[in-house]
Design a protein around this motif. Structure first.
Motif, PDB file in Angstrom:
ATOM      1  N   ALA A  28       0.834  -1.206   0.000  1.00 45.94           N
ATOM      2  CA  ALA A  28       0.000   0.000   0.000  1.00 45.94           C
ATOM      3  C   ALA A  28       0.869   1.257   0.000  1.00 45.94           C
ATOM      4  O   ALA A  28       1.834   1.360   0.760  1.00 45.94           O
TER       5      ALA A  28
ATOM      6  N   THR B 228      -4.637  -8.290  -8.493  1.00 46.79           N
ATOM      7  CA  THR B 228      -5.517  -7.836  -7.424  1.00 46.79           C
ATOM      8  C   THR B 228      -5.069  -6.440  -7.025  1.00 46.79           C
ATOM      9  O   THR B 228      -3.909  -6.229  -6.687  1.00 46.79           O
TER      10      THR B 228
ATOM     11  N   GLY C 199      -5.861  -3.177  -4.548  1.00 44.12           N
ATOM     12  CA  GLY C 199      -6.568  -2.631  -3.393  1.00 44.12           C
ATOM     13  C   GLY C 199      -6.596  -1.116  -3.500  1.00 44.12           C
ATOM     14  O   GLY C 199      -5.575  -0.495  -3.781  1.00 44.12           O
TER      15      GLY C 199
ATOM     16  N   LEU D 247      -8.484  -0.356   1.439  1.00 49.27           N
ATOM     17  CA  LEU D 247      -7.868  -1.168   0.396  1.00 49.27           C
ATOM     18  C   LEU D 247      -8.821  -2.254  -0.095  1.00 49.27           C
ATOM     19  O   LEU D 247      -8.484  -3.446  -0.117  1.00 49.27           O
ATOM     20  N   GLN D 248     -10.015  -1.834  -0.480  1.00 48.97           N
ATOM     21  CA  GLN D 248     -10.969  -2.798  -1.028  1.00 48.97           C
ATOM     22  C   GLN D 248     -10.341  -3.476  -2.237  1.00 48.97           C
ATOM     23  O   GLN D 248      -9.808  -2.826  -3.135  1.00 48.97           O
ATOM     24  N   GLN D 249     -10.380  -4.796  -2.232  1.00 48.57           N
ATOM     25  CA  GLN D 249      -9.665  -5.571  -3.242  1.00 48.57           C
ATOM     26  C   GLN D 249     -10.537  -5.867  -4.458  1.00 48.57           C
ATOM     27  O   GLN D 249     -11.686  -6.258  -4.334  1.00 48.57           O
TER      28      GLN D 249
ATOM     29  N   HIS E 136      -3.266   2.692  -2.465  1.00 47.97           N
ATOM     30  CA  HIS E 136      -3.535   1.529  -3.305  1.00 47.97           C
ATOM     31  C   HIS E 136      -2.384   0.543  -3.218  1.00 47.97           C
ATOM     32  O   HIS E 136      -1.264   0.888  -2.845  1.00 47.97           O
ATOM     33  N   SER E 137      -2.697  -0.696  -3.537  1.00 44.68           N
ATOM     34  CA  SER E 137      -1.708  -1.771  -3.551  1.00 44.68           C
ATOM     35  C   SER E 137      -2.029  -2.674  -4.732  1.00 44.68           C
ATOM     36  O   SER E 137      -3.102  -2.566  -5.339  1.00 44.68           O
ATOM     37  N   SER E 138      -1.112  -3.566  -5.063  1.00 44.20           N
ATOM     38  CA  SER E 138      -1.386  -4.496  -6.155  1.00 44.20           C
ATOM     39  C   SER E 138      -0.630  -5.802  -5.942  1.00 44.20           C
ATOM     40  O   SER E 138       0.422  -5.830  -5.297  1.00 44.20           O
TER      41      SER E 138
ATOM     42  N   SER F 179     -12.780  -8.221   3.298  1.00 46.92           N
ATOM     43  CA  SER F 179     -11.712  -7.874   4.236  1.00 46.92           C
ATOM     44  C   SER F 179     -11.763  -8.744   5.487  1.00 46.92           C
ATOM     45  O   SER F 179     -10.752  -8.916   6.168  1.00 46.92           O
TER      46      SER F 179
END
Length: 258
Positions: A34, A51, A53, A58-60, A77-79, A157
């Motif tokens: 994130a 995926t 977030g 961080l809704q995936q 955000h994340s991936s 989550s």
């Protein structure tokens, strides 16, 4: 530490162009923790699933190769790639984002957008010329005007529900019932039903179908035969898969335009 798709110096430099497009290929799974940055980001993959977030929680969302995700500036955000990574990102100057969507959105990337992003990835000049700026306008128009397709798969989550979701994504042929999944996680079936709707917006059956649709789109994008897709996704027969696909998209898999 993950290998960044672009360095902080490249996107934060005062001389950075209004739009920076980059591509990245990685043999192993790619995980980006994130983070946030002032630039807006358009993210997509050439192959496989990612995926992503987005937001404080961080809704995936599981995003197939033919889709893109728009992430507004300064949004966490994340991936995570599901397998080797081959993807692309477009970073947009924060001021230019004022004319772009203020909330995240997913949509099917048009051929025009994909070609424009690929062309922009070949640019190496900090100052963009007239032709390049016109292509930037095309990319902006596509981000704003392509019809939103909420085909991403919301990931829960709640750790108990996430275990089920992750396990199912690892074997989309699974025919386990909701009651069997509930027993596997020691959750009452009624509670599992309620949590799935609260966490994802789908009931369990709808979520499972959505997951299979995501993988079907990915496999179609790779040019895999429809029969193999049906088998790999656990459908009883080819006709069942084609009927489900046509009900959702209005055309058969063979006529679906990737």
């Amino acid at each position: 530490m993950h290998d960044p798709i672009v360095t902080a110096h490249e996107i934060n430099s005062p001389l950075a162009p209004v739009l920076l497009s980059v591509e990245k290929q990685q043999d192993g799974i790619r995980h980006v923790p994130a983070h946030s940055h002032p630039q807006g980001q358009l993210l997509g993959t050439f192959t496989g699933l990612a995926t992503v977030g987005i937001g404080e929680r961080l809704q995936q969302w599981v995003v197939p190769a033919i889709h893109a995700v728009w992430i507004p500036p300064n949004m966490p955000h994340s991936s995570l790639s599901h397998g080797p990574f081959h993807g692309w990102s477009v970073f947009v100057d924060e001021q230019a984002c004022a004319r772009l969507p203020a909330i995240p959105r997913t949509f099917r990337a048009s051929r025009l957008l994909r070609e424009a992003v690929g062309r922009a990835a070949t640019w190496r000049r900090q100052v963009l010329g007239g032709a390049e700026l016109r292509l930037v306008e095309v990319i902006f128009d596509e981000i704003c005007n392509l019809p939103e397709e909420p085909l991403g798969l919301p990931m829960p989550s709640d750790n108990r529900i996430l275990r089920i979701a992750t396990q199912f994504l690892g074997d989309l042929t699974s025919q386990s019932t909701l009651e069997e999944w509930a027993a596997w996680t020691s959750i009452a079936p009624r509670t599992l039903t309620r949590l799935f709707v609260e966490e994802t917006g789908f009931n369990f059956g709808e979520w499972r179908q959505q997951a299979r649709l995501m993988r079907a789109l990915e496999m179609l994008a790779r040019g895999e035969p429809v029969t193999r897709i049906a088998i790999d996704l656990g459908y009883e027969n080819l006709s069942a898969f084609i009927a489900m696909f046509k009900k959702r998209f209005g055309v058969t898999p063979g006529k679906f335009s990737i």
